[in-house]
Design an enzyme around this catalytic site. Sequence first.
Site, mmCIF file in Angstrom:
data_model
loop_
_atom_site.group_PDB
_atom_site.id
_atom_site.type_symbol
_atom_site.label_atom_id
_atom_site.label_comp_id
_atom_site.label_asym_id
_atom_site.label_seq_id
_atom_site.Cartn_x
_atom_site.Cartn_y
_atom_site.Cartn_z
ATOM 1 N N LYS A 273 -38.217 -39.073 -48.538
ATOM 2 C CA LYS A 273 -39.405 -39.021 -49.395
ATOM 3 C C LYS A 273 -40.363 -40.172 -49.119
ATOM 4 C CE LYS A 273 -37.816 -35.788 -52.804
ATOM 5 N NZ LYS A 273 -37.278 -35.479 -54.113
ATOM 6 N N ARG A 308 -28.653 -34.839 -52.236
ATOM 7 C CA ARG A 308 -29.420 -33.749 -51.597
ATOM 8 C C ARG A 308 -30.165 -34.343 -50.405
ATOM 9 N NH1 ARG A 308 -34.563 -31.667 -51.657
ATOM 10 N NH2 ARG A 308 -34.716 -29.390 -51.602
HETATM 11 N N1 HH2 Z 1 -36.733 -32.552 -54.158
HETATM 12 C C1 HH2 Z 1 -37.383 -31.571 -53.503
HETATM 13 C C2 HH2 Z 1 -37.047 -30.224 -53.720
HETATM 14 N N2 HH2 Z 1 -36.050 -29.892 -54.563
HETATM 15 N N3 HH2 Z 1 -34.359 -30.527 -56.086
HETATM 16 C C3 HH2 Z 1 -33.709 -31.485 -56.764
HETATM 17 N N4 HH2 Z 1 -32.725 -31.161 -57.631
HETATM 18 N N5 HH2 Z 1 -34.017 -32.817 -56.609
HETATM 19 C C4 HH2 Z 1 -35.009 -33.230 -55.766
HETATM 20 O O1 HH2 Z 1 -35.264 -34.460 -55.679
HETATM 21 C C5 HH2 Z 1 -35.733 -32.228 -55.029
HETATM 22 C C6 HH2 Z 1 -35.373 -30.862 -55.228
HETATM 23 C C7 HH2 Z 1 -38.461 -31.923 -52.546
HETATM 24 O O2 HH2 Z 1 -37.953 -32.099 -51.250
HETATM 25 P P1 HH2 Z 1 -37.968 -30.987 -50.081
HETATM 26 O O3 HH2 Z 1 -37.239 -29.762 -50.493
HETATM 27 O O4 HH2 Z 1 -37.449 -31.602 -48.843
HETATM 28 O O5 HH2 Z 1 -39.507 -30.688 -49.846
HETATM 29 P P2 HH2 Z 1 -40.484 -29.538 -50.330
HETATM 30 O O6 HH2 Z 1 -40.510 -29.539 -51.819
HETATM 31 O O7 HH2 Z 1 -41.789 -29.914 -49.694
HETATM 32 O O8 HH2 Z 1 -39.941 -28.228 -49.807
#
Ligand code: HH2
Length: 329
Positions: A273, A308
Amino acid sequence: MREYLEALPRTGPCPDWGKPLAGSRHVWFDQAVTYGNNYALDSGADGTAHLSAQRSDICGMNLNRPRIMGILNVTPDSFSDGGDYVDFENAVARARAMSEDADILDIGGESTRPGADVVPVDEEIRRTAPVIEAVRSAGITTPISIDTRKAAVAEAALDAGADMINDVAAMSHDPGMAALAAQRDVPICLMHALGDPKTMQDNPTYDDVVAEVAAYLETRVEVALAAGIRHENIIVDPGIGFGKVLKHNVSLLRHLAVYHDLGCPILLGASRKRFIGTISGVEAARDRMPGSLAVALDAAAKGVQILRVHDVKETRQALRLHLAINEVE
Ligand code: HH2
């Protein structure tokens, strides 16, 4: 807002005078402070039993050691892996590769990065359900979590073979989510976000981010219980980067142990992040693996049960070392 107890976590096998933190095999505590006031309690004090109690299994996994949730974004626009796995074959291949080291696969079809637009339900189902079906048909048995704020998407994913729900809106985006999780009797992760992805980074403010996030999560746990979701199925997540600036993220990470006071397993999503880039001076999200590992190990040392992450293999290696040094034999 009530006061929250923060166990002061220490790594290593638990000695006679300590208590395992949330039943952990590698983190223990002998003191807990009232968050914010530095009011020390001794190990025998009343009121810490829920801090040491072993959490319930999630998807058949014992949470007495940290578990890895591998991220699979089947989106064109996710902040770090957008577009990599929209191709069906690539997605299944990535799931297979991650399943060697991941305990859970988290599949999502809507980016929730700052500024992202809402994806229509049909499109989100079209992106996720067939991939989940294909992963199952390919014989990959790793538990699957569906990363969505929408009940219809979660339902299609569960029908396709998913085992749990990961809702970054903690059931506030779609009130149907609570009824679905209760009826299907599956684990659900309730994450804190301030506002929705479109606007959440527009000057988020808190008086005390750690306590306010705890109070919000506590309320959402109550809403979940009232909807008939079993306590054993609830996971909480402070939501790194969701309506938080650098100082908020750092405070949350420093005081992660506060969230054990809620009595549920903790999930943390910090991987790659923006704050990691800001602190380390690394612009490209894909180059933030070392910083992500540092955060993951620090969270593991505070008893966080589910990490995660994008870099599953690397996180597994780091955790193996952390546990070899600290775990009960
Ligand atoms: N962060 C993201 C998405 N889902 N779920 C939980 N429980 N906690 C988190 O911190 C979290 C999440 C964002 O990251 P990412 O999936 O890599 O990116 P994007 O939202 O751009 O798909």
